[in-house]
Design a protein around this motif. Structure first.
Motif, PDB file in Angstrom:
ATOM      1  N   VAL A  24     -44.643  44.561 130.508  1.00  0.00           N
ATOM      2  CA  VAL A  24     -43.765  44.132 131.585  1.00  0.00           C
ATOM      3  C   VAL A  24     -44.022  42.650 131.801  1.00  0.00           C
ATOM      4  CG1 VAL A  24     -43.189  44.375 134.020  1.00  0.00           C
ATOM      5  CG2 VAL A  24     -43.787  46.386 132.688  1.00  0.00           C
ATOM      6  N   SER A  25     -42.964  41.838 131.759  1.00  0.00           N
ATOM      7  CA  SER A  25     -43.114  40.413 132.035  1.00  0.00           C
ATOM      8  C   SER A  25     -42.560  40.121 133.424  1.00  0.00           C
ATOM      9  CB  SER A  25     -42.396  39.566 130.986  1.00  0.00           C
ATOM     10  OG  SER A  25     -41.001  39.743 131.085  1.00  0.00           O
ATOM     11  N   GLN A  26     -43.170  39.163 134.083  1.00  0.00           N
ATOM     12  CA  GLN A  26     -42.764  38.775 135.433  1.00  0.00           C
ATOM     13  C   GLN A  26     -41.932  37.501 135.333  1.00  0.00           C
ATOM     14  OE1 GLN A  26     -44.228  39.951 138.583  1.00  0.00           O
ATOM     15  NE2 GLN A  26     -45.507  41.538 137.729  1.00  0.00           N
ATOM     16  N   ARG A  27     -40.833  37.472 136.046  1.00  0.00           N
ATOM     17  CA  ARG A  27     -40.016  36.266 136.140  1.00  0.00           C
ATOM     18  C   ARG A  27     -40.134  35.744 137.564  1.00  0.00           C
ATOM     19  NH1 ARG A  27     -34.383  37.876 133.166  1.00  0.00           N
ATOM     20  NH2 ARG A  27     -35.261  38.231 131.111  1.00  0.00           N
ATOM     21  N   ALA A  28     -40.446  34.479 137.699  1.00  0.00           N
ATOM     22  CA  ALA A  28     -40.577  33.874 139.024  1.00  0.00           C
ATOM     23  C   ALA A  28     -39.197  33.658 139.645  1.00  0.00           C
ATOM     24  CB  ALA A  28     -41.299  32.533 138.901  1.00  0.00           C
ATOM     25  N   ALA A  41     -37.359  36.887 142.240  1.00  0.00           N
ATOM     26  CA  ALA A  41     -38.323  37.247 141.202  1.00  0.00           C
ATOM     27  C   ALA A  41     -37.999  38.645 140.693  1.00  0.00           C
ATOM     28  CB  ALA A  41     -39.736  37.200 141.761  1.00  0.00           C
ATOM     29  N   SER A  42     -38.315  38.895 139.432  1.00  0.00           N
ATOM     30  CA  SER A  42     -38.036  40.214 138.863  1.00  0.00           C
ATOM     31  C   SER A  42     -39.040  40.551 137.775  1.00  0.00           C
ATOM     32  CB  SER A  42     -36.617  40.250 138.286  1.00  0.00           C
ATOM     33  OG  SER A  42     -36.508  39.351 137.204  1.00  0.00           O
ATOM     34  N   LYS A  43     -39.048  41.810 137.405  1.00  0.00           N
ATOM     35  CA  LYS A  43     -39.867  42.299 136.296  1.00  0.00           C
ATOM     36  C   LYS A  43     -38.923  42.760 135.196  1.00  0.00           C
ATOM     37  CE  LYS A  43     -43.623  43.947 139.203  1.00  0.00           C
ATOM     38  NZ  LYS A  43     -44.396  45.121 139.598  1.00  0.00           N
ATOM     39  N   SER A  44     -39.355  42.573 133.957  1.00  0.00           N
ATOM     40  CA  SER A  44     -38.510  42.927 132.827  1.00  0.00           C
ATOM     41  C   SER A  44     -39.368  43.503 131.705  1.00  0.00           C
ATOM     42  CB  SER A  44     -37.788  41.669 132.343  1.00  0.00           C
ATOM     43  OG  SER A  44     -37.063  41.920 131.179  1.00  0.00           O
ATOM     44  N   GLY A  56     -47.464  49.407 135.476  1.00  0.00           N
ATOM     45  CA  GLY A  56     -47.983  48.062 135.239  1.00  0.00           C
ATOM     46  C   GLY A  56     -48.858  47.931 134.015  1.00  0.00           C
TER      47      GLY A  56
END
Length: 90
Positions: free
Chosen positions: A52-56, A73-76, A39
């Motif tokens: 790391v960007s969070q996608r809702a 939701a995912s992390k990228s 993180g």
């Protein structure tokens, strides 16, 4: 440029053997990946920042059936270029 070409350039510029340059590149990429998994972000001043960007979660549609689906939701991983890299590319 492919990984093999990058290893060759690093070995020439740093005065390392190809095996040493390969291990150094592998250590760098592994370290960045592990840091992002925890993180945290990795900032290389003048080059850029890995984060790391969070996608809702959101709603989408199945293109074949038109049925509405929920996209979880995912992390990228993302990379933001630093000023030095931006200036070098101009």
């Amino acid at each position: 440029m492919k990984k093999d070409e990058l290893i060759e350039r690093v070995s020439m510029k740093a005065g390392l053997s190809k095996a040493q340059a390969s291990r150094a590149l592998e250590a760098m990429t592994t370290s960045v990946a592990k840091t992002l998994q925890q993180g945290d972000s990795v900032s290389l001043i003048g080059f850029g920042t890995f984060q790391v960007s969070q996608r809702a979660a959101r709603r989408g549609r199945n293109p074949q059936t038109g049925a509405e689906i929920v996209i979880p939701a995912s992390k990228s991983p993302t990379f933001k270029a630093g000023k030095g890299l931006k200036d070098a590319v101009k």
